[in-house]
Design an enzyme around this catalytic site. Structure first.
Site, PDB file in Angstrom:
ATOM      1  N   SER A 158       0.820  -1.225   0.000  1.00  0.00           N
ATOM      2  CA  SER A 158       0.000   0.000   0.000  1.00  0.00           C
ATOM      3  C   SER A 158       0.851   1.271   0.000  1.00  0.00           C
ATOM      4  O   SER A 158       0.438   2.298  -0.536  1.00  0.00           O
ATOM      5  CB  SER A 158      -0.933  -0.006   1.212  1.00  0.00           C
ATOM      6  OG  SER A 158      -0.189  -0.102   2.423  1.00  0.00           O
ATOM      7  N   LYS A 218       4.476  -7.579   6.629  1.00  0.00           N
ATOM      8  CA  LYS A 218       3.388  -7.395   5.661  1.00  0.00           C
ATOM      9  C   LYS A 218       2.640  -8.720   5.476  1.00  0.00           C
ATOM     10  O   LYS A 218       3.183  -9.656   4.887  1.00  0.00           O
ATOM     11  CB  LYS A 218       3.953  -6.905   4.325  1.00  0.00           C
ATOM     12  CG  LYS A 218       4.297  -5.422   4.308  1.00  0.00           C
ATOM     13  CD  LYS A 218       3.022  -4.613   4.228  1.00  0.00           C
ATOM     14  CE  LYS A 218       3.350  -3.133   4.110  1.00  0.00           C
ATOM     15  NZ  LYS A 218       2.126  -2.335   4.101  1.00  0.00           N
ATOM     16  N   GLU A 224      -0.489 -12.868  -0.960  1.00  0.00           N
ATOM     17  CA  GLU A 224      -0.675 -12.749  -2.405  1.00  0.00           C
ATOM     18  C   GLU A 224       0.461 -13.437  -3.157  1.00  0.00           C
ATOM     19  O   GLU A 224       0.231 -14.164  -4.133  1.00  0.00           O
ATOM     20  CB  GLU A 224      -0.759 -11.275  -2.806  1.00  0.00           C
ATOM     21  CG  GLU A 224      -2.051 -10.601  -2.378  1.00  0.00           C
ATOM     22  CD  GLU A 224      -2.041  -9.110  -2.671  1.00  0.00           C
ATOM     23  OE1 GLU A 224      -1.103  -8.643  -3.358  1.00  0.00           O
ATOM     24  OE2 GLU A 224      -2.967  -8.406  -2.228  1.00  0.00           O
ATOM     25  N   LYS A 261      14.270 -14.858 -11.469  1.00  0.00           N
ATOM     26  CA  LYS A 261      13.399 -14.492 -12.578  1.00  0.00           C
ATOM     27  C   LYS A 261      13.845 -13.169 -13.195  1.00  0.00           C
ATOM     28  O   LYS A 261      14.288 -12.264 -12.491  1.00  0.00           O
ATOM     29  CB  LYS A 261      11.945 -14.341 -12.096  1.00  0.00           C
ATOM     30  CG  LYS A 261      11.273 -15.642 -11.718  1.00  0.00           C
ATOM     31  CD  LYS A 261       9.848 -15.399 -11.256  1.00  0.00           C
ATOM     32  CE  LYS A 261       9.132 -16.711 -10.989  1.00  0.00           C
ATOM     33  NZ  LYS A 261       8.883 -17.440 -12.247  1.00  0.00           N
TER      34      LYS A 261
END
Length: 287
Positions: A158, A218, A224, A261
């Site tokens: 956020s 968090k 997520e 990645k």
């Protein structure tokens, strides 16, 4: 002995050496001053015996003080030499201990990365098997999969809302269907259920990694990311990392899998350029 304890010893030795060197400078200055005063005393032919004796006494007094200061300097130098020798030994010990610690940390990092990779392979195998049973007829690549409600799920902290909102706006300008909590979660909706729904119905997951995102306190960003990684193999979903104010080492410390990645960074790309790069992946024919 711990590295911290060893470092404290080294700091104390450096402090002691600095104090002795300060004393050496002070006493050397005194010695030079007293010798200079002694040299400036001159004897004249017309000096009386009393005057000559007085001058001689003053001269000897200055020379005595200079000699005392020089003795102190010699003693301080001996102390500095001894402390320096101890300091050299402590530094060598510290270097060996740090090398051992680095080797241990590298081993832990390698073990952790291996564990992550094995877990990811296990999850990919499980999700791929379940997908093949449920829908064996679907062999499209992710670029051709238009069965999802959303093109991309955007995961972010956020605190980074401002830059992410600008990025989402650019995606929408390009016609990308975005799951973004500010746009998708309605008043009264369940946050957990909405996020789960977004994860299931999105073809891609863009993760805005930042110092705020990887903060261990968090909860939602962790949930997520775990959801995205656990289902990355399912329906050919792909995670696309974006690094925002992060270094390679910070990402590696947080997740070796994510660090491996290919990622784009906000340091190298504007939000418009990031949106354009995603559009190329979404529709490769428009490259």
């Amino acid at each position: 002995m711990s590295i911290e304890t060893r470092q404290n010893r080294i700091n104390r030795l450096n402090d002691e050496i600095a104090k002795y060197r300060s004393k050496i400078a002070d006493e050397s200055s005194k010695a030079a001053s007293n010798r200079s005063k002694a040299e400036r005393i001159t004897f004249g032919k017309n000096d009386s015996a009393f005057t000559r004796k007085s001058k001689l006494n003053r001269q000897q007094g200055y020379l005595k003080k200079a000699s005392e200061s020089e003795k102190k300097v010699a003693g301080y130098n001996a102390q500095v030499a001894k402390l320096s020798e101890n300091l050299s030994k402590e530094n060598k010990y510290l270097q060996r201990e740090e090398a051992t610690q680095r080797k241990k940390e590298r081993k832990q990092q390698q073990d952790l990365q291996q564990m992550y990779e094995e877990r990811i392979r296990e999850l990919e195998s499980q999700t791929l098997s379940s997908y093949m049973v449920a829908a064996p007829h679907n062999t499209n690549n992710f670029e051709e999969d238009h069965t999802k409600e959303f093109d991309v799920f955007v995961s972010y902290a956020s605190e980074d809302k401002e830059v992410v909102e600008s990025f989402v706006l650019e995606l929408k300008k390009l016609g990308v269907r975005v799951w973004f909590d500010q746009l998708t979660i309605g008043w009264g909706d369940s946050l957990r259920r909405s996020i789960d729904n977004g994860l299931r119905k999105s073809r891609f997951g863009i993760v805005f990694l930042s110092p705020n995102y990887i903060n261990p306190n968090k909860y939602w960003t962790t949930q997520e990311l775990e959801g995205l990684m656990q289902t990355e193999g399912e329906f050919n979903r792909k995670i696309l990392p974006v690094w925002h104010k992060l270094t390679k080492q910070q990402v590696l410390d947080y997740s070796p899998i994510l660090a491996s990645k290919k990622a784009l960074t906000t340091a190298d790309y504007t939000v418009e350029e990031l949106a354009g790069e995603f559009k190329k992946i979404l529709d490769p024919k428009q490259k």
